[in-house]
Scaffold this motif. Sequence first.
Motif, short mmCIF file in Angstrom:
data_model
loop_
_atom_site.label_atom_id
_atom_site.label_comp_id
_atom_site.label_asym_id
_atom_site.label_seq_id
_atom_site.Cartn_x
_atom_site.Cartn_y
_atom_site.Cartn_z
N LYS A 134 0.85 -1.18 0.00
CA LYS A 134 0.00 0.00 0.00
C LYS A 134 0.89 1.24 0.00
CE LYS A 134 -3.67 -2.31 2.60
NZ LYS A 134 -4.47 -2.32 3.85
N TYR A 135 0.54 2.20 -0.83
CA TYR A 135 1.34 3.41 -0.90
C TYR A 135 0.83 4.44 0.10
CZ TYR A 135 3.37 7.78 -2.47
OH TYR A 135 4.02 8.99 -2.50
N LEU A 136 1.63 4.69 1.12
CA LEU A 136 1.34 5.71 2.13
C LEU A 136 2.58 6.58 2.25
CD1 LEU A 136 -0.29 5.29 5.62
CD2 LEU A 136 1.91 6.46 5.40
N ASP A 137 2.41 7.88 2.07
CA ASP A 137 3.58 8.75 2.11
C ASP A 137 3.20 10.13 2.64
OD1 ASP A 137 6.28 9.09 1.85
OD2 ASP A 137 6.32 8.77 -0.33
N SER A 138 4.23 10.86 3.05
CA SER A 138 4.05 12.23 3.55
C SER A 138 4.61 13.22 2.54
CB SER A 138 4.78 12.40 4.89
OG SER A 138 4.24 11.55 5.88
N THR A 139 4.00 14.38 2.46
CA THR A 139 4.42 15.41 1.53
C THR A 139 4.10 16.78 2.10
OG1 THR A 139 4.04 16.37 -0.68
CG2 THR A 139 2.21 15.16 0.31
N ASN A 140 4.89 17.78 1.72
CA ASN A 140 4.54 19.15 2.13
C ASN A 140 3.47 19.73 1.22
OD1 ASN A 140 5.88 20.20 -0.23
ND2 ASN A 140 7.83 20.22 0.88
N GLY A 141 3.17 19.04 0.13
CA GLY A 141 2.05 19.43 -0.73
C GLY A 141 2.34 20.50 -1.76
N ASP A 142 3.54 21.09 -1.73
CA ASP A 142 3.82 22.21 -2.62
C ASP A 142 3.76 21.82 -4.10
OD1 ASP A 142 4.13 23.76 -0.40
OD2 ASP A 142 6.32 23.74 -0.42
N VAL A 143 4.36 20.70 -4.45
CA VAL A 143 4.35 20.25 -5.84
C VAL A 143 2.93 19.90 -6.27
CG1 VAL A 143 5.17 18.49 -7.45
CG2 VAL A 143 6.72 19.39 -5.71
N VAL A 168 -4.74 6.17 -6.64
CA VAL A 168 -3.52 5.35 -6.71
C VAL A 168 -2.88 5.31 -5.32
CG1 VAL A 168 -1.22 5.12 -7.71
CG2 VAL A 168 -3.15 5.81 -9.14
N ALA A 169 -2.79 6.48 -4.71
CA ALA A 169 -2.27 6.56 -3.34
C ALA A 169 -3.32 5.99 -2.37
CB ALA A 169 -1.95 8.00 -2.97
N ASP A 170 -2.89 5.08 -1.52
CA ASP A 170 -3.82 4.57 -0.50
C ASP A 170 -4.03 5.61 0.58
OD1 ASP A 170 -4.24 1.53 -1.18
OD2 ASP A 170 -2.13 1.96 -1.53
#
Length: 308
Positions: free
Chosen positions: A97-106, A120-122
């Motif tokens: 399962k794809y679980l990730d953290s991001t600052n969201g800027d992109v 696509v992202a779980d």
Amino acid sequence: MNKDKLPNWTRVSIEIFSSCNRDCYFCPRYLDRSGVRKDSKGEKKIEYMPTEKVYDLIDQVAELGYKGNIGFHRLSESFLDSRIFDFISYAKKKGMKYLDSTNGDVLKSNLNLCNMLDGVADCLIIGLYDYKNNLEKQKEIDFWKKRFKKSEIRFSLPLENMRIRQNSKVYNEVNKNMASLDQPCFRTKDLKIRYDGNVSLCCQDDLCNFNLGNVFLSSIEEIWLSDKHIKLVNDLKKPGSRHKYDLCKRCYIPDIKKNKSKETIKKLHQKITRSGLTFILFQYGELRKILLRILEMVIKIFDNTKCK
């Protein structure tokens, strides 16, 4: 391999890119001058994990029977790497399962990218760093919930729930709860692989001070099941063991298990707040209000006892 010894990771993090577009004061990147994140002049380190290595590491964790959460950042922004979707797709084909953290800027500036990622992202954990009040915070939350209709979205709120990590600016500026050092540590259940192949023991060990090994030179299995790693993990489960290790005796992050009760209360609070059950919302409205107030008081008590 003995099935009884299969790694029980809560999460696998394979860092594909070394850098980040932000320089947050609460992040361990901030004061690093070791050459891992920044050089002696404070310039950001830019390095990519070789593509074939990323695929090989995904294969290795799959062969060990892992079907849980995987992400591709550590102290970096993985969406700055154009290969990210290829790695996500490959990991999901392996049953993860794809679980990730991001600052969201992109993602914020690229609607098409969000559309490609939605479903696509779980789960995506998006950091909210710039709001100045609750109204601005809610606007940010609403923005992301409109962007993602299929994937689960969670939010990281470091301005409200600060984790005191070494090498961050905030580490030297806040009061610390010394009692945390007497607690056991259970924050060693994630597999964290830095962009250069070095394996971290925990979220405080970005500089890999424990020297557990490098996955470019040894297999994940060899490193995770090494006598050195097993001894460290078992030792840190004991109260007071943090005092034995230089990195750990400067770690004021509370025992994760003791924080579970607070998280349980918060989830209950959210469920009651969002509940559509008519007997709670209407017939027993006053009882609901009283229960919410009690839960809010308990949460404040927990907040007052955590590291500040």
